[in-house]
Design an enzyme around this catalytic site. Structure first.
Site, PDB file in Angstrom:
ATOM      1  N   LEU A  37      58.043  26.626  13.444  1.00 13.33           N
ATOM      2  CA  LEU A  37      57.141  26.936  12.335  1.00 13.33           C
ATOM      3  C   LEU A  37      56.633  25.581  11.816  1.00 13.33           C
ATOM      4  O   LEU A  37      57.153  25.045  10.842  1.00 13.33           O
ATOM      5  CB  LEU A  37      57.922  27.720  11.276  1.00 13.33           C
ATOM      6  CG  LEU A  37      57.208  28.808  10.477  1.00 13.33           C
ATOM      7  CD1 LEU A  37      56.265  29.648  11.328  1.00 13.33           C
ATOM      8  CD2 LEU A  37      58.216  29.694   9.785  1.00 13.33           C
ATOM      9  N   HIS A  38      55.594  25.065  12.517  1.00 14.65           N
ATOM     10  CA  HIS A  38      55.171  23.673  12.297  1.00 14.65           C
ATOM     11  C   HIS A  38      54.694  23.397  10.862  1.00 14.65           C
ATOM     12  O   HIS A  38      55.231  22.554  10.153  1.00 14.65           O
ATOM     13  CB  HIS A  38      53.985  23.327  13.210  1.00 14.65           C
ATOM     14  CG  HIS A  38      54.188  23.607  14.658  1.00 14.65           C
ATOM     15  ND1 HIS A  38      54.879  22.760  15.486  1.00 14.65           N
ATOM     16  CD2 HIS A  38      53.764  24.637  15.443  1.00 14.65           C
ATOM     17  CE1 HIS A  38      54.860  23.239  16.723  1.00 14.65           C
ATOM     18  NE2 HIS A  38      54.199  24.370  16.716  1.00 14.65           N
ATOM     19  N   ASP A  39      53.600  24.082  10.491  1.00 11.78           N
ATOM     20  CA  ASP A  39      52.835  23.634   9.321  1.00 11.78           C
ATOM     21  C   ASP A  39      53.554  23.760   7.974  1.00 11.78           C
ATOM     22  O   ASP A  39      53.339  22.907   7.092  1.00 11.78           O
ATOM     23  CB  ASP A  39      51.481  24.365   9.272  1.00 11.78           C
ATOM     24  CG  ASP A  39      50.595  23.972  10.457  1.00 11.78           C
ATOM     25  OD1 ASP A  39      50.826  22.889  11.032  1.00 11.78           O
ATOM     26  OD2 ASP A  39      49.682  24.745  10.791  1.00 11.78           O
TER      27      ASP A  39
END
Ligand code: BDR
Ligand code: CA
Length: 318
Positions: free
Chosen positions: A247-249
């Site tokens: 879940l990068h952002d």
């Protein structure tokens, strides 16, 4: 977690994207930490016509049709073609749950003008930029109005990689690869930078219990986040053989809320713009083997349990 400081004024610059959507929701759920001045959108995961629409879908899902959403650049600064990532995010960029088309307005002003005007209007050193897509809007604003650079409090961005190298090419992470010339301008700008590379986001995986915790919220937001992560994790699980997707952002917003969840090094990071083979590579001097001046806090580690706890706690408020 107590917060004695005033909420930080931020602009989220984004190309939603399911993980962008979760970042926006986390910001909207955290008014004691974050004062979201506006959302600027850019072509990236999908073309601009979809990213600006997706940003408004997310605001309406959060019950916040009052948020200012702007459309910005629809293509990179120099490269002739926008590279997109439908193979990860689906045709709409927000594939997963079916959500209604937005009715809240898109602002008339161009995103780049909003960024410039906001940084000139607000007291110097009080506005943080959170770019979680290609850096085209930010770099265009810096090129057009260099006076705003010294007024930026901090740039907390998702992009790049060192140990994990690349996800869109063997050498480059997507956000930097799409517009390396823009990234180069931002990394050389002198504005204080915090970078969330793949090295850290790949340690923040959506395992089944973590997705179940979102679903268990029993709200529209909880269900949507669970369905988004269900959708986009299939790609990374197949590719990396991992037990979930990064879940990068939202790591950028979580950093603003609780920086103690993260650790990194203040180092020099430069962008490869000329080589066809490695274009968009973030050349990070993690081991400090050069005398190049440090320009970024490059994050390397995350307390993943704490991050997911924060996410579930905050999303429960929406
Ligand atoms: C980045 O690229 C996009 O696909 C994601 O939204 C994230 O911003 C990860 O490489
Ligand atoms: Ca993104």
């Amino acid at each position: 977690m107590t917060n004695l400081a005033a909420p930080r004024k931020i602009i989220i610059d984004t190309d939603p994207g399911q993980d962008d959507a979760v970042a926006i929701l986390l910001a909207l759920a955290s008014p004691e930490n974050i004062d979201l001045l506006g959302i600027t959108t850019v072509g990236g995961n999908v073309p601009l016509a979809l990213t600006q629409k997706n940003a408004r879908i997310v605001c309406e899902l959060a019950g916040r049709p009052d948020v200012l959403v702007f459309a910005g650049c629809d293509r990179p600064m120099v490269r002739p073609v926008l590279v997109t990532a439908e193979h990860v995010h689906g045709k709409t960029g927000l594939d997963g749950p079916t959500l209604p088309d937005p009715v809240m307005p898109l602002q008339d002003q161009h995103a780049v003008d909003f960024i410039i005007d906001t940084l000139r209007r607000e007291p110097s050193g009080t506005v943080t930029l959170c770019p979680i897509g290609p850096l085209t809007n930010i770099a265009t604003a810096f090129e057009r109005a260099p006076d705003i650079i010294a007024r930026v409090q901090e740039i907390v961005l998702m992009g790049g990689a060192y140990f994990e190298v690349g996800n869109i090419t063997p050498a480059a992470e997507f956000n930097i690869y799409v517009d390396p010339e823009a990234a180069d301008i931002v990394f050389k700008s002198g504005a204080p930078l915090v970078v969330m590379p793949l090295d850290v986001t790949h340690k923040a995986l959506t395992t089944k219990p973590r997705i179940d915790a979102f679903r268990a919220l029993g709200t529209r937001v909880g269900t949507a986040v669970a369905e988004w992560t269900d959708f986009f994790e299939r790609f990374d699980m197949e590719k990396y053989g991992s037990e979930g997707a990064p879940l990068h952002d939202p790591c950028t917003i979580a950093y603003l809320i609780d920086p103690h969840l993260f650790s990194g090094r203040h180092i020099n990071v430069e962008i490869e713009v000329t080589s066809e083979l490695t274009r968009g590579m973030t050349v990070a001097d993690w081991w400090r083997v050069t005398h190049r001046k440090p320009n970024a806090l490059f994050i390397g580690d995350i307390h993943a349990e704490g991050f997911y706890r924060l996410l579930a706690d905050r999303l429960a408020r929406l």
